[in-house]
Design a protein around this motif. Structure first.
Motif, PDB file in Angstrom:
ATOM      1  N   ALA A 118       0.814  -1.216   0.000  1.00  0.00           N
ATOM      2  CA  ALA A 118       0.000   0.000   0.000  1.00  0.00           C
ATOM      3  C   ALA A 118       0.850   1.269   0.000  1.00  0.00           C
ATOM      4  O   ALA A 118       0.571   2.214  -0.733  1.00  0.00           O
ATOM      5  CB  ALA A 118      -0.943  -0.013   1.203  1.00  0.00           C
ATOM      6  N   LYS A 119       1.898   1.319   0.831  1.00  0.00           N
ATOM      7  CA  LYS A 119       2.703   2.539   0.922  1.00  0.00           C
ATOM      8  C   LYS A 119       3.459   2.834  -0.363  1.00  0.00           C
ATOM      9  O   LYS A 119       3.749   3.994  -0.663  1.00  0.00           O
ATOM     10  CB  LYS A 119       3.689   2.433   2.089  1.00  0.00           C
ATOM     11  CG  LYS A 119       3.096   2.798   3.437  1.00  0.00           C
ATOM     12  CD  LYS A 119       4.177   2.893   4.486  1.00  0.00           C
ATOM     13  CE  LYS A 119       3.614   3.368   5.817  1.00  0.00           C
ATOM     14  NZ  LYS A 119       4.663   3.413   6.867  1.00  0.00           N
ATOM     15  N   LEU A 120       3.797   1.789  -1.111  1.00  0.00           N
ATOM     16  CA  LEU A 120       4.558   1.976  -2.340  1.00  0.00           C
ATOM     17  C   LEU A 120       3.659   2.120  -3.558  1.00  0.00           C
ATOM     18  O   LEU A 120       4.090   2.605  -4.595  1.00  0.00           O
ATOM     19  CB  LEU A 120       5.524   0.807  -2.534  1.00  0.00           C
ATOM     20  CG  LEU A 120       6.537   0.616  -1.409  1.00  0.00           C
ATOM     21  CD1 LEU A 120       7.390  -0.616  -1.665  1.00  0.00           C
ATOM     22  CD2 LEU A 120       7.416   1.843  -1.256  1.00  0.00           C
ATOM     23  N   GLY A 121       2.418   1.635  -3.445  1.00  0.00           N
ATOM     24  CA  GLY A 121       1.446   1.869  -4.497  1.00  0.00           C
ATOM     25  C   GLY A 121       1.576   0.996  -5.724  1.00  0.00           C
ATOM     26  O   GLY A 121       0.892   1.237  -6.714  1.00  0.00           O
ATOM     27  N   GLN A 122       2.450  -0.014  -5.702  1.00  0.00           N
ATOM     28  CA  GLN A 122       2.605  -0.909  -6.840  1.00  0.00           C
ATOM     29  C   GLN A 122       2.803  -2.336  -6.346  1.00  0.00           C
ATOM     30  O   GLN A 122       2.785  -2.594  -5.144  1.00  0.00           O
ATOM     31  CB  GLN A 122       3.773  -0.466  -7.730  1.00  0.00           C
ATOM     32  CG  GLN A 122       3.471   0.762  -8.581  1.00  0.00           C
ATOM     33  CD  GLN A 122       2.476   0.456  -9.696  1.00  0.00           C
ATOM     34  OE1 GLN A 122       2.332  -0.683 -10.123  1.00  0.00           O
ATOM     35  NE2 GLN A 122       1.787   1.481 -10.159  1.00  0.00           N
ATOM     36  N   GLU A 128      -7.935 -13.929  -2.944  1.00  0.00           N
ATOM     37  CA  GLU A 128      -7.506 -12.558  -2.699  1.00  0.00           C
ATOM     38  C   GLU A 128      -7.751 -12.203  -1.239  1.00  0.00           C
ATOM     39  O   GLU A 128      -8.772 -12.584  -0.660  1.00  0.00           O
ATOM     40  CB  GLU A 128      -8.261 -11.585  -3.606  1.00  0.00           C
ATOM     41  CG  GLU A 128      -8.077 -11.868  -5.093  1.00  0.00           C
ATOM     42  CD  GLU A 128      -8.784 -10.859  -5.973  1.00  0.00           C
ATOM     43  OE1 GLU A 128      -9.103  -9.748  -5.461  1.00  0.00           O
ATOM     44  OE2 GLU A 128      -9.031 -11.163  -7.151  1.00  0.00           O
ATOM     45  N   THR A 129      -6.822 -11.477  -0.651  1.00  0.00           N
ATOM     46  CA  THR A 129      -6.982 -11.057   0.738  1.00  0.00           C
ATOM     47  C   THR A 129      -6.195  -9.776   0.974  1.00  0.00           C
ATOM     48  O   THR A 129      -5.347  -9.394   0.169  1.00  0.00           O
ATOM     49  CB  THR A 129      -6.509 -12.162   1.706  1.00  0.00           C
ATOM     50  OG1 THR A 129      -6.904 -11.839   3.034  1.00  0.00           O
ATOM     51  CG2 THR A 129      -4.991 -12.310   1.675  1.00  0.00           C
ATOM     52  N   ARG A 130      -6.482  -9.117   2.086  1.00  0.00           N
ATOM     53  CA  ARG A 130      -5.734  -7.940   2.522  1.00  0.00           C
ATOM     54  C   ARG A 130      -5.028  -8.254   3.833  1.00  0.00           C
ATOM     55  O   ARG A 130      -5.500  -9.078   4.619  1.00  0.00           O
ATOM     56  CB  ARG A 130      -6.661  -6.724   2.697  1.00  0.00           C
ATOM     57  CG  ARG A 130      -7.164  -6.152   1.379  1.00  0.00           C
ATOM     58  CD  ARG A 130      -8.070  -4.948   1.612  1.00  0.00           C
ATOM     59  NE  ARG A 130      -8.486  -4.355   0.358  1.00  0.00           N
ATOM     60  CZ  ARG A 130      -7.855  -3.366  -0.259  1.00  0.00           C
ATOM     61  NH1 ARG A 130      -6.761  -2.840   0.294  1.00  0.00           N
ATOM     62  NH2 ARG A 130      -8.290  -2.882  -1.403  1.00  0.00           N
ATOM     63  N   GLY A 151       2.479  -1.175   7.429  1.00  0.00           N
ATOM     64  CA  GLY A 151       1.175  -0.536   7.487  1.00  0.00           C
ATOM     65  C   GLY A 151       0.082  -1.447   6.970  1.00  0.00           C
ATOM     66  O   GLY A 151       0.339  -2.546   6.458  1.00  0.00           O
ATOM     67  N   PRO A 152      -1.181  -1.012   7.072  1.00  0.00           N
ATOM     68  CA  PRO A 152      -2.328  -1.830   6.652  1.00  0.00           C
ATOM     69  C   PRO A 152      -2.642  -1.662   5.175  1.00  0.00           C
ATOM     70  O   PRO A 152      -2.009  -0.872   4.464  1.00  0.00           O
ATOM     71  CB  PRO A 152      -3.457  -1.264   7.514  1.00  0.00           C
ATOM     72  CG  PRO A 152      -3.097   0.197   7.640  1.00  0.00           C
ATOM     73  CD  PRO A 152      -1.589   0.238   7.725  1.00  0.00           C
ATOM     74  N   GLY A 153      -3.651  -2.421   4.710  1.00  0.00           N
ATOM     75  CA  GLY A 153      -4.199  -2.227   3.374  1.00  0.00           C
ATOM     76  C   GLY A 153      -3.419  -2.841   2.240  1.00  0.00           C
ATOM     77  O   GLY A 153      -3.640  -2.499   1.073  1.00  0.00           O
TER      78      GLY A 153
END
Length: 254
Positions: free
Chosen positions: A66-70, A204-206, A231-233
Motif C-alpha cells: 500500500a505505501k509503495l502503491g505498486q 484474494e486477501t488484505r 502498514g495496513p491495506g
C-alpha cells in the motif's frame, strides 16, 4: 548509503513516504519467476493416518504494498496440506506448510532512488484451517497462516545497504485466506507453463505489515524499513494450481 538514510530521517520514516515501486507486470497478470530453493518453515506436518488425504498446490501471485502503491511478484512456491479424515458432514480439518522462494523487488524510493532487495516469507507455526470436500470441483477452504517477512540483500543505486541477516517483522503477518478450489482440475508440474485453464483457484486477501526489527549491522535501520513498507491495506492475490491430491500421488512433493 547515507543518501537513502538521510532522506528517510528528513521525511520522518514513521509517516507516509512518497515512494514508487516499479514492477514489470500489473497486479492482475502475475508472471511466475524461475523455480528457486524453498525457504525452510518452522512447522512440520505430522504423518498421515488412515483415511487422511494429501494435497499440494503450486502457488503463484502478486502482492501490492500500500505505501509503495505498486505490486511485486511473490515468486513460485507450493502449499502442502494434510487433510484429516472425518466421519460426519463437517469440513475436513487441515494442517499445512507454505513454502515460498525469496522474492526479488525493485523500487524507486522518494521518486528517484532505485532500491532492490529480496523478501522471504517464512512460516511461523502451523498453517491451520478446514476444507469442505463434498464437491471436489468446488472445495471451500479456509486457512490461517502466520509469516515473518525477512528483508535481505538491500542495495540503493547498486550500493549494498547492510541490513544484516536478521531484518524481519516484529510480529508475523497474519493471513486469513478463504476461497473455492477445484481439486479435480488436471494436475500440473512444478515448472510447466500454465494458463487460466489450468488454475485450481484464485484467492484474494488484505493484510497488514508490522514494524521491522533487527535491521542494520553498524546502525539501526529498522525505523527506515518500517517507514517504507509497514502498514495496513496491502493486497495479496494468489493463483493456485494442482500438483497432486490423494495419498501416494503426493509423495514426490512431500
Amino acid at each position: 548509503m547515507k543518501l537513502l538514510r538521510s532522506f528517510g530521517v528528513a521525511l520522518g520514516v514513521s509517516g507516509v513516504v512518497g515512494a514508487t515501486m516499479l514492477a514489470s507486470t500489473p497486479l492482475e497478470k502475475p508472471v511466475a519467476g524461475p523455480q528457486q530453493a524453498d525457504v525452510r518453515v518452522v512447522a512440520a506436518i505430522p504423518p498421515p493416518e488412515p483415511g487422511d488425504f494429501k494435497s499440494v498446490l503450486r502457488v503463484e501471485g502478486m502482492t501490492k504494498i500500500a505505501k509503495l502503491g505498486q505490486a511485486m511478484s511473490i515468486g513460485r512456491g507450493k502449499f502442502k496440506a494434510l487433510i484429516k479424515a472425518v466421519d460426519d458432514d463437517r469440513p475436513n480439518p487441515l494442517i499445512g506448510e507454505l513454502l515460498m522462494p525469496p522474492a526479488p523487488g525493485y523500487f524507486v524510493v522518494f521518486r528517484f532512488m532505485p532500491v532492490t532487495n529480496n523478501t522471504s516469507f517464512v512460516q511461523v507455526g502451523d498453517a491451520t484451517g478446514s476444507i469442505d470436500l463434498t464437491d471436489l470441483t468446488k472445495a471451500k477452504a479456509i486457512v490461517k497462516v502466520k509469516l515473518n517477512l525477512v528483508i535481505s540483500e538491500v542495495k540503493q543505486n547498486g550500493v549494498p545497504l547492510d541490513v544484516g541477516p536478521n531484518c524481519h517483522t516484529v510480529t508475523p503477518v497474519d493471513l486469513d485466506l478463504s476461497g473455492t478450489i477445484n481439486l479435480g482440475v488436471k494436475a500440473v508440474t512444478e515448472t510447466q507453463p500454465v494458463t487460466e485453464a489450468n488454475r485450481a483457484g484464485t484467492i484474494e486477501t488484505r493484510y497488514a505489515i508490522p514494524a521491522f526489527t533487527g535491521c542494520g549491522v553498524t546502525e539501526n535501520l529498522s525505523p527506515l524499513m518500517t517507514g517504507l513498507v509497514s502498514g495496513p491495506g496491502n493486497e495479496l492475490i494468489t493463483h493456485l494450481y494442482n500438483l497432486c491430491f490423494g495419498t501416494n500421488s503426493c509423495n514426490p512433493y512431500w
